[in-house]
Design a protein around this motif. Structure first.
Motif, PDB file in Angstrom:
ATOM      1  N   LEU A  20      58.886 123.318  22.545  1.00  0.00           N
ATOM      2  CA  LEU A  20      60.013 122.524  23.029  1.00  0.00           C
ATOM      3  C   LEU A  20      59.467 121.214  23.581  1.00  0.00           C
ATOM      4  O   LEU A  20      58.281 121.123  23.914  1.00  0.00           O
ATOM      5  CB  LEU A  20      60.767 123.272  24.140  1.00  0.00           C
ATOM      6  CG  LEU A  20      61.519 124.552  23.765  1.00  0.00           C
ATOM      7  CD1 LEU A  20      62.106 125.192  25.017  1.00  0.00           C
ATOM      8  CD2 LEU A  20      62.606 124.269  22.749  1.00  0.00           C
ATOM      9  N   PRO A  21      60.302 120.190  23.700  1.00  0.00           N
ATOM     10  CA  PRO A  21      59.825 118.938  24.303  1.00  0.00           C
ATOM     11  C   PRO A  21      59.339 119.163  25.728  1.00  0.00           C
ATOM     12  O   PRO A  21      59.896 119.987  26.470  1.00  0.00           O
ATOM     13  CB  PRO A  21      61.068 118.043  24.282  1.00  0.00           C
ATOM     14  CG  PRO A  21      61.937 118.615  23.208  1.00  0.00           C
ATOM     15  CD  PRO A  21      61.696 120.091  23.225  1.00  0.00           C
ATOM     16  N   ASP A  22      58.308 118.443  26.126  1.00  0.00           N
ATOM     17  CA  ASP A  22      57.842 118.517  27.510  1.00  0.00           C
ATOM     18  C   ASP A  22      58.959 118.093  28.451  1.00  0.00           C
ATOM     19  O   ASP A  22      59.711 117.154  28.156  1.00  0.00           O
ATOM     20  CB  ASP A  22      56.643 117.590  27.727  1.00  0.00           C
ATOM     21  CG  ASP A  22      55.391 118.077  27.003  1.00  0.00           C
ATOM     22  OD1 ASP A  22      55.430 119.187  26.428  1.00  0.00           O
ATOM     23  OD2 ASP A  22      54.396 117.338  27.001  1.00  0.00           O
ATOM     24  N   PRO A  23      59.097 118.747  29.605  1.00  0.00           N
ATOM     25  CA  PRO A  23      60.121 118.327  30.560  1.00  0.00           C
ATOM     26  C   PRO A  23      59.775 116.986  31.188  1.00  0.00           C
ATOM     27  O   PRO A  23      58.598 116.663  31.377  1.00  0.00           O
ATOM     28  CB  PRO A  23      60.093 119.443  31.602  1.00  0.00           C
ATOM     29  CG  PRO A  23      58.720 120.018  31.515  1.00  0.00           C
ATOM     30  CD  PRO A  23      58.317 119.903  30.080  1.00  0.00           C
ATOM     31  N   GLU A  24      60.791 116.227  31.497  1.00  0.00           N
ATOM     32  CA  GLU A  24      60.613 114.947  32.189  1.00  0.00           C
ATOM     33  C   GLU A  24      61.199 115.083  33.588  1.00  0.00           C
ATOM     34  O   GLU A  24      62.415 115.221  33.746  1.00  0.00           O
ATOM     35  CB  GLU A  24      61.306 113.820  31.421  1.00  0.00           C
ATOM     36  CG  GLU A  24      60.717 113.577  30.040  1.00  0.00           C
ATOM     37  CD  GLU A  24      61.362 112.398  29.333  1.00  0.00           C
ATOM     38  OE1 GLU A  24      62.191 111.714  29.978  1.00  0.00           O
ATOM     39  OE2 GLU A  24      61.035 112.167  28.154  1.00  0.00           O
ATOM     40  N   PRO A  25      60.358 115.062  34.627  1.00  0.00           N
ATOM     41  CA  PRO A  25      60.863 115.259  35.985  1.00  0.00           C
ATOM     42  C   PRO A  25      61.868 114.174  36.372  1.00  0.00           C
ATOM     43  O   PRO A  25      61.663 112.990  36.102  1.00  0.00           O
ATOM     44  CB  PRO A  25      59.601 115.157  36.852  1.00  0.00           C
ATOM     45  CG  PRO A  25      58.469 115.406  35.919  1.00  0.00           C
ATOM     46  CD  PRO A  25      58.899 114.877  34.587  1.00  0.00           C
ATOM     47  N   GLY A  26      62.952 114.596  36.981  1.00  0.00           N
ATOM     48  CA  GLY A  26      63.935 113.671  37.506  1.00  0.00           C
ATOM     49  C   GLY A  26      63.634 113.345  38.961  1.00  0.00           C
ATOM     50  O   GLY A  26      62.600 113.753  39.508  1.00  0.00           O
ATOM     51  N   PRO A  27      64.531 112.637  39.615  1.00  0.00           N
ATOM     52  CA  PRO A  27      64.336 112.314  41.035  1.00  0.00           C
ATOM     53  C   PRO A  27      64.184 113.579  41.868  1.00  0.00           C
ATOM     54  O   PRO A  27      64.947 114.534  41.728  1.00  0.00           O
ATOM     55  CB  PRO A  27      65.623 111.567  41.398  1.00  0.00           C
ATOM     56  CG  PRO A  27      66.138 111.034  40.103  1.00  0.00           C
ATOM     57  CD  PRO A  27      65.766 112.037  39.064  1.00  0.00           C
ATOM     58  N   GLY A  28      63.169 113.604  42.705  1.00  0.00           N
ATOM     59  CA  GLY A  28      62.948 114.756  43.566  1.00  0.00           C
ATOM     60  C   GLY A  28      62.321 115.943  42.882  1.00  0.00           C
ATOM     61  O   GLY A  28      62.240 117.024  43.483  1.00  0.00           O
ATOM     62  N   GLU A  29      61.856 115.786  41.649  1.00  0.00           N
ATOM     63  CA  GLU A  29      61.214 116.879  40.929  1.00  0.00           C
ATOM     64  C   GLU A  29      59.722 116.611  40.755  1.00  0.00           C
ATOM     65  O   GLU A  29      59.275 115.458  40.763  1.00  0.00           O
ATOM     66  CB  GLU A  29      61.858 117.086  39.558  1.00  0.00           C
ATOM     67  CG  GLU A  29      63.287 117.605  39.617  1.00  0.00           C
ATOM     68  CD  GLU A  29      63.846 117.910  38.255  1.00  0.00           C
ATOM     69  OE1 GLU A  29      64.723 118.785  38.167  1.00  0.00           O
ATOM     70  OE2 GLU A  29      63.414 117.276  37.260  1.00  0.00           O
ATOM     71  N   THR A  71      51.274 115.422  38.306  1.00  0.00           N
ATOM     72  CA  THR A  71      51.314 114.044  38.790  1.00  0.00           C
ATOM     73  C   THR A  71      51.821 114.027  40.224  1.00  0.00           C
ATOM     74  O   THR A  71      52.803 114.691  40.547  1.00  0.00           O
ATOM     75  CB  THR A  71      52.248 113.189  37.914  1.00  0.00           C
ATOM     76  OG1 THR A  71      51.838 113.305  36.546  1.00  0.00           O
ATOM     77  CG2 THR A  71      52.189 111.718  38.325  1.00  0.00           C
ATOM     78  N   ALA A  72      51.141 113.284  41.078  1.00  0.00           N
ATOM     79  CA  ALA A  72      51.526 113.222  42.488  1.00  0.00           C
ATOM     80  C   ALA A  72      52.958 112.721  42.628  1.00  0.00           C
ATOM     81  O   ALA A  72      53.424 111.871  41.868  1.00  0.00           O
ATOM     82  CB  ALA A  72      50.576 112.303  43.250  1.00  0.00           C
ATOM     83  N   VAL A 102      59.955 121.024  38.577  1.00  0.00           N
ATOM     84  CA  VAL A 102      60.408 121.860  39.688  1.00  0.00           C
ATOM     85  C   VAL A 102      60.955 120.978  40.806  1.00  0.00           C
ATOM     86  O   VAL A 102      60.275 120.033  41.237  1.00  0.00           O
ATOM     87  CB  VAL A 102      59.246 122.711  40.243  1.00  0.00           C
ATOM     88  CG1 VAL A 102      59.752 123.645  41.340  1.00  0.00           C
ATOM     89  CG2 VAL A 102      58.579 123.508  39.126  1.00  0.00           C
ATOM     90  N   PRO A 103      62.164 121.252  41.306  1.00  0.00           N
ATOM     91  CA  PRO A 103      62.653 120.520  42.479  1.00  0.00           C
ATOM     92  C   PRO A 103      61.673 120.661  43.635  1.00  0.00           C
ATOM     93  O   PRO A 103      61.233 121.767  43.969  1.00  0.00           O
ATOM     94  CB  PRO A 103      63.988 121.197  42.791  1.00  0.00           C
ATOM     95  CG  PRO A 103      64.423 121.804  41.488  1.00  0.00           C
ATOM     96  CD  PRO A 103      63.155 122.237  40.809  1.00  0.00           C
ATOM     97  N   ALA A 104      61.314 119.552  44.248  1.00  0.00           N
ATOM     98  CA  ALA A 104      60.292 119.576  45.299  1.00  0.00           C
ATOM     99  C   ALA A 104      60.683 120.460  46.469  1.00  0.00           C
ATOM    100  O   ALA A 104      59.810 121.047  47.120  1.00  0.00           O
ATOM    101  CB  ALA A 104      60.025 118.152  45.783  1.00  0.00           C
ATOM    102  N   ASP A 105      61.989 120.570  46.747  1.00  0.00           N
ATOM    103  CA  ASP A 105      62.392 121.395  47.881  1.00  0.00           C
ATOM    104  C   ASP A 105      62.379 122.887  47.565  1.00  0.00           C
ATOM    105  O   ASP A 105      62.652 123.712  48.442  1.00  0.00           O
ATOM    106  CB  ASP A 105      63.769 120.972  48.411  1.00  0.00           C
ATOM    107  CG  ASP A 105      64.871 121.001  47.366  1.00  0.00           C
ATOM    108  OD1 ASP A 105      64.600 121.411  46.206  1.00  0.00           O
ATOM    109  OD2 ASP A 105      66.006 120.612  47.688  1.00  0.00           O
TER     110      ASP A 105
END
Length: 321
Positions: A20-29, A71-72, A102-105
């Motif tokens: 599957l395509p690699d996930p692209e983190p959104g804001p806060g992920e 990635t940081a 993953v959502p950071a929270d």
């Protein structure tokens, strides 16, 4: 990336393993490279449609992961080892892949020295146990807890966390599991098949049971209410298809209460609170899987089949991407 996923709700045979395509983190992920994931009963409920929740298709299955930050961002440094136990629900893609956003929270640092495969095997059962005992059961030091089905994964975590909190733990289990359950901190263990089970438990808790938790899903509420102390609490955490009889009169005459919960509904704050206690127990070596098996992620469908056949009680299977 390679992943285990489904394109529709259905049986374990619906699970595919492919790219599957690699996930692209959104804001806060945070983008995490997965080291290990596992399979829980709730994963089979979501995949089959028994537990309804919004799912994006193709849907990567799985809740739990241990991995390293790619990635940081969002307060996490690249290379940190982290864990999560609440993916694959409410529109979030799952953990059974080489990469996950993953959502950071919902992401927690793994204590140093804890093996990824051991941690991923216990974080879901331990979070379930924490919410049952403390969030919903209101357990306090000095109280008496009854853990029915203490030989399993959630049962063992219940015993460990309750004993570490200063509670007196009574447990039921198969005789072959008695020594193991005692080693986790149970004060007394009784054969769950004993014909005089209720009487033996009542003798062991003459003032009653403050918190009653049954992991079996059978939920004998008549017996549970009979064992309750004044203002005792029964916490339901299993038995999605169960419809037991509730003896209402005896329950309210004891000022007793009955609460059910599903880990999937826990708030971010509740999960974070549980994670703090879980990390303390992991660091102390108190939370460890009893029996661990490791297989490639490509075997996800077979592990789901084994789970549904009841072959994994007391065992944890770790999937390696």
């Amino acid at each position: 990336m390679r992943a285990a996923y489904v394109e529709r709700l259905g049986p374990a045979d619906a699970i595919r393993f492919g790219r599957l395509p690699d996930p692209e983190p959104g804001p806060g992920e945070v983008l995490v490279r997965v080291l290990a994931t596992t399979v829980n009963p709730v994963d089979t409920f979501v995949r089959s449609g028994l537990f309804r929740t919004p799912l994006p298709f193709p849907f990567v299955i799985g809740r739990d992961l241990v991995g390293t930050v790619v990635t940081a961002g969002a307060g996490f440094a690249a290379g940190e080892t982290v864990w999560c136990n609440s993916l694959g629900h409410a529109g979030r893609q799952g953990a059974a892949a080489e990469l996950a956003a993953v959502p950071a929270d919902r992401l927690y640092r793994l204590p140093p020295g804890v093996a990824a495969e051991e941690a991923v095997a216990v974080v879901h059962p331990a979070a379930t146990a924490y919410l049952a005992l403390f969030t919903h059961g209101g357990l306090r030091a000095g109280e008496t807890v009854l853990v029915a089905g203490a030989g399993g994964n959630v049962g063992g975590a219940l015993v460990v966390l309750a004993a570490r909190a200063g509670a007196r733990v009574l447990a039921t289990a198969s005789p072959r599991d008695h020594d193991h359950v005692r080693s986790l901190g149970a004060a007394e263990v009784v054969d769950y098949r004993a014909p005089d089970l209720a009487e033996r438990l009542a003798r062991s808790a003459p003032s009653g049971v403050d918190v009653h938790v049954d992991t079996s899903g059978r939920n004998d509420l008549r017996s549970a209410v009979g064992l309750l102390a004044h203002r005792g609490r029964i916490v339901l955490l299993a038995g999605a298809r169960d419809e037991p009889v509730l003896p209402v009169g005896p329950l309210y005459m004891k000022d007793g209460s009955l609460r059910g919960f599903a880990l999937s509904h826990a708030t971010v704050a509740e999960l974070a609170e549980a994670a703090g206690t879980i990390n303390e127990a992991l660091a102390a070596g108190a939370l460890r899987p009893r029996a661990l098996e490791q297989v490639p992620l490509s075997e996800a469908a077979e592990v789901h089949r084994r789970m549904e056949r009841g072959e994994l009680r007391g065992r944890r299977v770790v999937l390696r991407p």
